[in-house]
Design a protein around this motif. Structure first.
Motif, PDB file in Angstrom:
ATOM      1  N   PHE A 165       0.839  -1.201   0.000  1.00 25.42           N
ATOM      2  CA  PHE A 165       0.000   0.000   0.000  1.00 25.42           C
ATOM      3  C   PHE A 165       0.879   1.257   0.000  1.00 25.42           C
ATOM      4  CE2 PHE A 165      -2.582   3.302   1.968  1.00 25.42           C
ATOM      5  CZ  PHE A 165      -3.791   3.163   1.295  1.00 25.42           C
ATOM      6  N   ILE A 166       1.924   1.249   0.797  1.00 27.25           N
ATOM      7  CA  ILE A 166       2.837   2.394   0.842  1.00 27.25           C
ATOM      8  C   ILE A 166       3.503   2.594  -0.514  1.00 27.25           C
ATOM      9  CG2 ILE A 166       4.986   3.271   1.864  1.00 27.25           C
ATOM     10  CD1 ILE A 166       4.187   1.809   4.450  1.00 27.25           C
ATOM     11  N   GLU A 167       3.892   1.512  -1.171  1.00 30.65           N
ATOM     12  CA  GLU A 167       4.528   1.608  -2.496  1.00 30.65           C
ATOM     13  C   GLU A 167       3.588   2.254  -3.507  1.00 30.65           C
ATOM     14  OE1 GLU A 167       7.555   0.754  -3.372  1.00 30.65           O
ATOM     15  OE2 GLU A 167       8.246  -0.287  -1.566  1.00 30.65           O
ATOM     16  N   ARG A 168       2.287   2.052  -3.346  1.00 27.51           N
ATOM     17  CA  ARG A 168       1.323   2.627  -4.295  1.00 27.51           C
ATOM     18  C   ARG A 168       0.943   4.062  -3.940  1.00 27.51           C
ATOM     19  NH1 ARG A 168      -1.188  -2.432  -3.590  1.00 27.51           N
ATOM     20  NH2 ARG A 168      -2.914  -1.519  -2.380  1.00 27.51           N
ATOM     21  N   HIS A 169       0.991   4.404  -2.641  1.00 30.62           N
ATOM     22  CA  HIS A 169       0.457   5.700  -2.211  1.00 30.62           C
ATOM     23  C   HIS A 169       1.504   6.575  -1.517  1.00 30.62           C
ATOM     24  CE1 HIS A 169      -3.668   4.431  -3.132  1.00 30.62           C
ATOM     25  NE2 HIS A 169      -3.343   3.256  -2.612  1.00 30.62           N
ATOM     26  N   TYR A 170       2.776   6.371  -1.814  1.00 27.45           N
ATOM     27  CA  TYR A 170       3.840   7.116  -1.139  1.00 27.45           C
ATOM     28  C   TYR A 170       3.723   8.627  -1.333  1.00 27.45           C
ATOM     29  CZ  TYR A 170       5.783   7.362  -5.830  1.00 27.45           C
ATOM     30  OH  TYR A 170       5.953   7.587  -7.170  1.00 27.45           O
ATOM     31  N   SER A 171       3.129   9.082  -2.451  1.00 30.35           N
ATOM     32  CA  SER A 171       3.068  10.518  -2.748  1.00 30.35           C
ATOM     33  C   SER A 171       1.977  11.246  -1.965  1.00 30.35           C
ATOM     34  CB  SER A 171       2.829  10.726  -4.246  1.00 30.35           C
ATOM     35  OG  SER A 171       1.569  10.186  -4.628  1.00 30.35           O
ATOM     36  N   GLU A 172       1.183  10.488  -1.234  1.00 32.96           N
ATOM     37  CA  GLU A 172       0.081  11.086  -0.481  1.00 32.96           C
ATOM     38  C   GLU A 172       0.484  11.296   0.978  1.00 32.96           C
ATOM     39  OE1 GLU A 172      -3.648   9.067  -1.258  1.00 32.96           O
ATOM     40  OE2 GLU A 172      -2.760   8.272  -3.092  1.00 32.96           O
ATOM     41  N   PRO A 173      -0.260  12.116   1.708  1.00 32.40           N
ATOM     42  CA  PRO A 173       0.098  12.409   3.113  1.00 32.40           C
ATOM     43  C   PRO A 173      -0.229  11.233   4.036  1.00 32.40           C
ATOM     44  CG  PRO A 173      -1.937  13.548   2.535  1.00 32.40           C
ATOM     45  CD  PRO A 173      -1.408  12.943   1.257  1.00 32.40           C
ATOM     46  N   LEU A 174       0.534  10.161   3.896  1.00 33.22           N
ATOM     47  CA  LEU A 174       0.281   8.954   4.690  1.00 33.22           C
ATOM     48  C   LEU A 174       0.765   9.131   6.120  1.00 33.22           C
ATOM     49  CD1 LEU A 174       1.306   6.055   2.243  1.00 33.22           C
ATOM     50  CD2 LEU A 174      -0.965   6.981   2.714  1.00 33.22           C
ATOM     51  N   ARG A 175      -0.018   8.564   7.040  1.00 34.24           N
ATOM     52  CA  ARG A 175       0.350   8.551   8.450  1.00 34.24           C
ATOM     53  C   ARG A 175       0.096   7.148   8.990  1.00 34.24           C
ATOM     54  NH1 ARG A 175      -3.275  11.214  11.138  1.00 34.24           N
ATOM     55  NH2 ARG A 175      -1.988  11.740  12.947  1.00 34.24           N
ATOM     56  N   LEU A 176       0.869   6.776  10.005  1.00 31.96           N
ATOM     57  CA  LEU A 176       0.703   5.448  10.594  1.00 31.96           C
ATOM     58  C   LEU A 176      -0.716   5.286  11.124  1.00 31.96           C
ATOM     59  CD1 LEU A 176       1.960   2.748  11.460  1.00 31.96           C
ATOM     60  CD2 LEU A 176       2.611   3.859  13.624  1.00 31.96           C
ATOM     61  N   GLU A 177      -1.283   6.370  11.688  1.00 34.17           N
ATOM     62  CA  GLU A 177      -2.639   6.302  12.224  1.00 34.17           C
ATOM     63  C   GLU A 177      -3.658   5.995  11.122  1.00 34.17           C
ATOM     64  OE1 GLU A 177      -0.063   8.400  14.956  1.00 34.17           O
ATOM     65  OE2 GLU A 177      -0.450   8.658  12.815  1.00 34.17           O
ATOM     66  N   THR A 178      -3.406   6.534   9.928  1.00 32.53           N
ATOM     67  CA  THR A 178      -4.309   6.272   8.800  1.00 32.53           C
ATOM     68  C   THR A 178      -4.286   4.801   8.434  1.00 32.53           C
ATOM     69  OG1 THR A 178      -3.903   8.498   7.930  1.00 32.53           O
ATOM     70  CG2 THR A 178      -4.862   6.883   6.417  1.00 32.53           C
ATOM     71  N   LEU A 179      -3.099   4.225   8.336  1.00 35.81           N
ATOM     72  CA  LEU A 179      -2.980   2.809   7.995  1.00 35.81           C
ATOM     73  C   LEU A 179      -3.551   1.926   9.096  1.00 35.81           C
ATOM     74  CD1 LEU A 179      -1.062   4.010   5.824  1.00 35.81           C
ATOM     75  CD2 LEU A 179       0.295   1.918   6.054  1.00 35.81           C
TER      76      LEU A 179
END
Length: 505
Positions: free
Chosen positions: A410-424
């Motif tokens: 999932f991180i490999e696909r969405h790295y450009s977005e504002p990802l947070r551990l809480e979101t995952l």
């Protein structure tokens, strides 16, 4: 009035005129003859065709209206033309029946005319059953619409004052996918027959609803099974209904208030279900208050896309239910709910199309247009769940190698977005602290470090393709170019521009 002798003769026996309070005074073969017969006989009701020799029906109606604005006029025509109907409305006709004539439809119109004419009769002693029925409907309709006074002989209409103690008002909204103009009149007639036959109460009209004053009895307790079964028998497969019941009344004086409450809830019919009876004083459909700050439409679209992209159909359905409640809190009118869902789904589908250009998602946009065909919120949500389940199966990234593999993918696909551990953690149904420990155990790095490294590797590819540093920073998820420089130097020991020549230093 018709130019065909067989039709004139057939109309005289098609329905029971005397039972409906009429007697046939005369016939005419053309429009001119119709005006002359009207002047001579002064009938209460005229049935007239549009296409006739000498003078057509519309001109004849215009002539009759010059001297008689009260006569009921019913048009019978072989032409289902809107222009004819529009002109007929201008002249105040009571109905427009297209040939071949449907007996039930014609009788419904004639019965309505009979009721309207009966409303002008005085209440006297020894009311006939017919007149009592007409006056009872006038009273109930007037009370439901806040226009009537209780100046009727109640015992002669309802048996006794005490028979109304504990009675309840039921307002029914009928609708059909076929949008028949006569659907409500025919259904009301059948409902009246069933209700009277079973002794459950009295039926009346209060536009745009059908009203039902229910006698006090065991059918008012529980889920009103006898009433519900009667409504289902009336509607069959072609007509749908939603009904709202007012509270028990001590006397008819409470009917206007009960009607006002029931109508208020029926105006929110979109949030109610089909084929159900609701109480007018029920709790708010908005449900419990939000446990957290509500998301924006854009944020909801992002989360829903994540759910679909992860490929867990169960989570997608749960997310739809959660957003369904949030969107009701944002605005519970039918137009607002449909508009917000359309915006959310369009944004979500655009994200899906951008991340999966190899898939054709054009047909999936159909789910947006389908929103506007729904009569009820629950059926709209059922349709959405079906479409989103299909979409999830099409693009979802389920993987049998375990949760951590799915997280890293999932991180490999969405790295450009504002990802947070809480979101995952929320997406994968984990506590964020626990997920962080599992992640580090699986990858050997913290979530933030792993995300930074994925972004830096993607940045190197873009830099070698000739993109400018500030463009690359934004494309891999860093809004601040100075922060990007610092991260890049931390992991690579050099500045981003060092990779623009094509050789790592």
């Amino acid at each position: 009035m018709d130019d065909e002798p067989m039709i004139r003769q057939g109309l005289q026996t098609l329905i029971e005129w005397e039972r409906l309070g009429f007697e046939i005074a005369g016939t005419a073969a053309n429009g001119k003859d119709a005006i002359e017969q009207h002047a001579l006989l002064r009938p209460d009701l005229i049935l007239i065709d549009i296409r006739m020799p000498v003078m057509d029906g519309l001109r004849a109606i215009e002539g009759i209206r010059q001297s008689d604005p009260d006569c009921r006029i019913l048009i019978l025509s072989g032409y289902a033309d809107f222009n004819y109907a529009k002109q007929a409305i201008v002249h105040g006709v009571s109905g427009y029946v297209v040939k071949p004539i449907d007996e039930d439809e014609l009788e419904s119109y004639v019965e309505r005319a009979s009721q309207e004419l009966g409303l002008r009769k005085d209440v006297g002693s020894g009311l006939s059953e017919r007149n009592a029925s007409l006056l009872r409907e006038e009273l109930l309709q007037g009370l439901a619409e806040g226009k009537a006074q209780l100046d009727f002989d109640i015992p002669s209409l309802f048996g006794s004052e005490t028979s109304l103690a504990g009675s309840r008002l039921l307002l029914i909204e009928l609708y059909s996918r076929e949008h028949s103009l006569t659907m409500k009149a025919v259904a009301k007639k059948k409902l009246t027959e069933l209700i009277e036959e079973r002794g459950l109460g009295w039926v009346f009209s209060t536009e745009p609803y059908i009203g039902l004053l229910l006698k006090n009895g065991p059918w008012l307790r529980g889920d009103m099974t006898p009433i519900r079964e009667t409504l289902e028998e009336t509607c069959g497969d072609r007509i749908r209904y939603t009904a709202v019941a007012g509270p028990p009344m001590k006397a008819l004086t409470q009917l206007p208030g009960a009607s006002s409450e029931a109508k208020a809830r029926l105006r929110r019919r979109f949030l109610l279900g089909s084929g159900k009876i609701y109480n007018s004083q029920a709790s708010d459909e908005n449900g419990a208050k939000a446990k957290r700050e509500p998301l924006s439409i854009e944020e909801m679209a992002q989360v829903l896309f994540y759910r679909v992209d992860l490929g867990n159909g169960h989570d997608v359905l749960q997310q739809v239910d959660e957003f369904a409640e949030e969107l009701v809190r944002l605005g519970d009118s039918e137009q607002t709910l449909k508009s917000n869902w359309a915006q959310l789904l369009t944004l979500m589908l655009n994200k899906a199309a951008a991340f999966h250009p190899q898939l054709s998602l054009k047909d999936d946009l159909y789910m947006v247009t389908r929103l506007y065909l729904a009569h009820h919120y629950e059926e709209m949500l059922d349709e959405l769940k079906t479409r989103l389940t299909e979409l999830t199966a099409k693009i979802g990234g389920t993987d049998s190698s375990g949760t951590m593999k799915r997280v890293t993918d999932f991180i490999e696909r969405h790295y450009s977005e504002p990802l947070r551990l809480e979101t995952l953690a929320e997406l994968f149904n984990y506590n964020s602290g626990y997920l962080g420990k599992l992640f580090k155990s699986h990858t050997g790095e913290s979530f933030n470090t792993y995300l930074d490294k994925v972004r830096i590797e993607q940045a190197i590819k873009l830099l070698r393709e000739g993109h400018k540093v500030h463009q690359v920073a934004e494309r891999v998820g860093y809004a601040n170019v100075d922060y990007f420089h610092a991260k890049f130097k931390k992991y690579k020991g050099v500045s981003p521009s060092s990779f623009k020549s094509g050789a790592e230093k």
